[in-house]
Design an enzyme around this catalytic site. Structure first.
Site, PDB file in Angstrom:
ATOM      1  N   ARG A 142       5.728  52.241 -14.669  1.00  0.00           N
ATOM      2  CA  ARG A 142       5.021  53.082 -14.402  1.00  0.00           C
ATOM      3  C   ARG A 142       5.177  54.623 -14.330  1.00  0.00           C
ATOM      4  NH1 ARG A 142       3.027  49.371 -15.386  1.00  0.00           N
ATOM      5  NH2 ARG A 142       1.885  47.764 -14.499  1.00  0.00           N
TER       6      ARG A 142
ATOM      7  N   SER B  30      -3.656  49.737  -7.738  1.00  0.00           N
ATOM      8  CA  SER B  30      -2.658  49.881  -7.314  1.00  0.00           C
ATOM      9  C   SER B  30      -2.109  51.096  -6.529  1.00  0.00           C
ATOM     10  CB  SER B  30      -1.375  49.166  -7.776  1.00  0.00           C
ATOM     11  OG  SER B  30      -1.752  47.831  -8.115  1.00  0.00           O
TER      12      SER B  30
ATOM     13  N   GLU C  17       2.254  54.885  -6.311  1.00  0.00           N
ATOM     14  CA  GLU C  17       1.866  54.677  -7.910  1.00  0.00           C
ATOM     15  C   GLU C  17       0.885  55.839  -8.001  1.00  0.00           C
ATOM     16  OE1 GLU C  17       1.472  50.885  -9.521  1.00  0.00           O
ATOM     17  OE2 GLU C  17      -0.001  51.500 -11.004  1.00  0.00           O
TER      18      GLU C  17
HETATM   19  C1  LIG Z   1      -9.631  49.027 -10.789  1.00  0.00           C
HETATM   20  C2  LIG Z   1      -8.428  49.745 -11.225  1.00  0.00           C
HETATM   21  C3  LIG Z   1      -7.374  48.828 -11.616  1.00  0.00           C
HETATM   22  C4  LIG Z   1      -6.216  49.303 -12.218  1.00  0.00           C
HETATM   23  N1  LIG Z   1      -5.275  48.678 -12.829  1.00  0.00           N
HETATM   24  C5  LIG Z   1      -4.249  49.033 -13.407  1.00  0.00           C
HETATM   25  C6  LIG Z   1      -3.335  48.188 -14.183  1.00  0.00           C
HETATM   26  O1  LIG Z   1      -3.353  46.982 -14.132  1.00  0.00           O
HETATM   27  N2  LIG Z   1      -2.083  48.590 -14.657  1.00  0.00           N
HETATM   28  C7  LIG Z   1      -1.874  50.039 -14.585  1.00  0.00           C
HETATM   29  O2  LIG Z   1      -0.837  50.284 -15.030  1.00  0.00           O
HETATM   30  N3  LIG Z   1      -2.757  50.971 -13.682  1.00  0.00           N
HETATM   31  C8  LIG Z   1      -3.948  50.293 -13.262  1.00  0.00           C
HETATM   32  N4  LIG Z   1      -4.876  51.291 -12.914  1.00  0.00           N
HETATM   33  C9  LIG Z   1      -4.292  52.457 -12.458  1.00  0.00           C
HETATM   34  C10 LIG Z   1      -4.892  53.570 -13.656  1.00  0.00           C
HETATM   35  O3  LIG Z   1      -5.947  52.976 -14.203  1.00  0.00           O
HETATM   36  C11 LIG Z   1      -4.005  53.798 -14.742  1.00  0.00           C
HETATM   37  O4  LIG Z   1      -2.640  54.503 -14.101  1.00  0.00           O
HETATM   38  C12 LIG Z   1      -4.099  54.643 -15.660  1.00  0.00           C
HETATM   39  O5  LIG Z   1      -3.293  54.940 -16.810  1.00  0.00           O
HETATM   40  C13 LIG Z   1      -4.385  55.970 -15.311  1.00  0.00           C
HETATM   41  O6  LIG Z   1      -5.186  56.839 -16.366  1.00  0.00           O
HETATM   42  P1  LIG Z   1      -6.250  57.927 -16.229  1.00  0.00           P
HETATM   43  O7  LIG Z   1      -6.688  58.394 -17.587  1.00  0.00           O
HETATM   44  O8  LIG Z   1      -7.378  57.477 -15.347  1.00  0.00           O
HETATM   45  O9  LIG Z   1      -5.441  59.012 -15.683  1.00  0.00           O
HETATM   46  P2  LIG Z   1      -5.655  59.973 -14.551  1.00  0.00           P
HETATM   47  O10 LIG Z   1      -5.925  59.099 -13.078  1.00  0.00           O
HETATM   48  O11 LIG Z   1      -6.577  60.781 -14.834  1.00  0.00           O
HETATM   49  O12 LIG Z   1      -4.330  60.621 -14.379  1.00  0.00           O
HETATM   50  C14 LIG Z   1      -3.083  60.086 -13.963  1.00  0.00           C
HETATM   51  C15 LIG Z   1      -1.922  60.951 -14.386  1.00  0.00           C
HETATM   52  O13 LIG Z   1      -1.705  60.877 -15.647  1.00  0.00           O
HETATM   53  C16 LIG Z   1      -1.955  62.550 -16.056  1.00  0.00           C
HETATM   54  N5  LIG Z   1      -2.636  62.764 -17.443  1.00  0.00           N
HETATM   55  C17 LIG Z   1      -3.771  62.085 -17.685  1.00  0.00           C
HETATM   56  N6  LIG Z   1      -3.975  62.324 -18.918  1.00  0.00           N
HETATM   57  C18 LIG Z   1      -2.953  62.934 -19.561  1.00  0.00           C
HETATM   58  C19 LIG Z   1      -2.640  63.493 -20.509  1.00  0.00           C
HETATM   59  N7  LIG Z   1      -3.291  63.375 -21.711  1.00  0.00           N
HETATM   60  N8  LIG Z   1      -1.281  63.934 -20.927  1.00  0.00           N
HETATM   61  C20 LIG Z   1      -0.281  64.260 -19.954  1.00  0.00           C
HETATM   62  N9  LIG Z   1      -0.625  63.734 -18.735  1.00  0.00           N
HETATM   63  C21 LIG Z   1      -2.061  63.190 -18.430  1.00  0.00           C
HETATM   64  C22 LIG Z   1      -2.747  63.351 -14.866  1.00  0.00           C
HETATM   65  O14 LIG Z   1      -2.425  64.571 -14.799  1.00  0.00           O
HETATM   66  C23 LIG Z   1      -2.119  62.566 -13.592  1.00  0.00           C
HETATM   67  O15 LIG Z   1      -0.801  63.031 -13.339  1.00  0.00           O
HETATM   68  C24 LIG Z   1      -6.184  50.694 -12.103  1.00  0.00           C
HETATM   69  C25 LIG Z   1      -7.117  51.628 -11.503  1.00  0.00           C
HETATM   70  C26 LIG Z   1      -8.207  50.931 -11.219  1.00  0.00           C
HETATM   71  C27 LIG Z   1      -9.261  52.006 -10.391  1.00  0.00           C
END
Ligand SMILES: Cc1cc2nc3c(=O)[nH]c(=O)nc-3n(C[C@H](O)[C@H](O)[C@H](O)COP(=O)(O)OP(=O)(O)OC[C@H]3O[C@@H](n4cnc5c(N)ncnc54)[C@H](O)[C@@H]3O)c2cc1C
Length: 328
Positions: free
Chosen positions: A181, A232, A302
């Site tokens: 992660r 998580s 996380e």
């Molecule tokens: C129901 C649910 C289930 C989930 N299951 C999983 C799972 O199985 N496995 C898992 O790993 N995660 C899981 N997650 C967590 C989440 O979906 C992941 O961490 C996902 O990768 C976050 O992506 P996001 O685009 O929503 O990022 P955001 O939540 O918008 O941002 C997260 C971080 O990434 C940064 N960021 C976003 N875009 C960029 C970019 N283009 N360049 C640089 N930094 C950036 C943001 O500034 C922030 O620091 C889950 C979440 C939910 C709600």
């Protein structure tokens, strides 16, 4: 984050408007995050070209990139400066032949579910690890998102980033040192595209579809997917599961304000309706303290916190060694 002077915000607003963009002042972020909470962004803007992204970075204001908000705890006081979201050309996919076989060049603003659908239509597999992860490609790279089917880092050959000075750079996967992660991006770098290895083979597509279906059914049965959460809350400590430790402490159902440890999965903290970021934060601290007292393990979050938090809130203070650290 310190206060951004109003004249700077006004100047940025005007400059971005003059370039034909649609910046929004005091834009509520609660509907953009999966926890459905938190305060506004001073300025919010969606950009659709690299030129516009570099214009945003030239404004001299702090810039926070928002993916799909599925891993973000947004402070109740909101986010100072500019919150930028990637649209337009940052949501495209192109199938190319890379040095070691087929690759998809995916825009960082593209949602994982859309990416997976497009790959299936192209009869490509290899990114089943993103099934059920409701973020964007950029967020997945930043988090090295994954499931028991793998992690995105295993599939990355290189990424394109825009550095905080506005320059573009291509970083090979080795530079990102993907780990659980986590990816090591240069400070404040924004991922704009990723070259991801895929398999262009119909039989593998079918095998992946079956594995993904099984995986999604399992999640549906074990995770509170119908309630607002960020998945998580804590990372799993080595050799154990954060959810197991929290459950073993009897914390399922524990509530602070509108935030609650899910009864279905102890590592999911849900917004029962009117949770504030402060409620979730307090629940994170309480849970971490109890797990430390009962198991001697310090859980690491996380989820990422953004915005204007009270001084010392992040990184989380160490658990105390005597008595329960009550925060409500
Ligand atoms: C129901 C649910 C289930 C989930 N299951 C999983 C799972 O199985 N496995 C898992 O790993 N995660 C899981 N997650 C967590 C989440 O979906 C992941 O961490 C996902 O990768 C976050 O992506 P996001 O685009 O929503 O990022 P955001 O939540 O918008 O941002 C997260 C971080 O990434 C940064 N960021 C976003 N875009 C960029 C970019 N283009 N360049 C640089 N930094 C950036 C943001 O500034 C922030 O620091 C889950 C979440 C939910 C709600």
């Amino acid at each position: 984050m310190s206060e951004v002077p109003l004249p700077s915000l006004n100047a940025a607003f005007t400059a971005l408007r003059s370039a034909g963009l649609r910046p929004r002042r005091d834009h509520p972020l609660r509907r953009r995050g999966w926890w459905r909470l938190g305060g506004p962004a001073d300025l919010f803007i969606e950009v659709s070209t690299a030129e516009h992204l570099s214009l945003v970075l030239q404004q001299g204001l702090p810039v926070t990139v928002l993916g799909n908000g599925s891993n973000l705890l947004v402070a109740d006081a909101g986010v100072r400066g500019i919150v930028v979201k990637l649209g337009g050309e940052f949501r495209t996919t192109t199938l190319v032949q890379g040095p070691d076989g087929a690759e998809v060049v995916a825009g960082a603003g593209l949602g994982n579910p859309v990416l997976l659908k497009r790959l299936e239509a192209l009869e490509c597999s290899g990114l089943g690890c993103l099934a059920g992860v409701p973020g964007t490609v950029g967020g997945a790279i930043r988090m090295n998102a994954g499931t028991h089917l793998g992690e995105i880092g295993d599939r990355v050959r290189q990424v394109e980033v825009v550095l905080d000075n506005g320059q573009r750079a291509i970083l090979p996967a080795a530079d990102l040192r993907f780990s659980y992660r986590r990816a090591h991006l240069p400070p404040r770098a924004i991922v704009t595209r990723a070259w991801l290895r895929v398999e262009n083979d119909r039989t593998r597509v079918e095998a992946q579809r079956q594995a993904v279906l099984h995986h999604l059914e399992r999640r549906q049965a074990t995770q509170p997917l119908e309630q607002p959460s960020c998945g998580s809350t804590f990372k799993n400590p080595p050799g154990d599961a954060a959810g197991r430790l929290i459950d073993a402490c009897g914390l399922k159902g524990t509530r602070i304000g509108g935030a609650q440890v899910s009864e279905k999965h102890a590592n999911f903290f849900i917004n029962t309706g009117d949770a504030t970021a402060a409620d979730v934060y307090a629940l994170i601290l309480r849970t971490r303290q109890v797990v430390f007292e009962q198991h001697g393990v310090v859980l690491e979050p996380e989820v990422h916190a953004i915005g204007d938090w009270p001084p010392g809130a992040w990184p989380l203070p160490a658990p105390t060694t005597s008595g329960l650290h009550r925060t409500d």
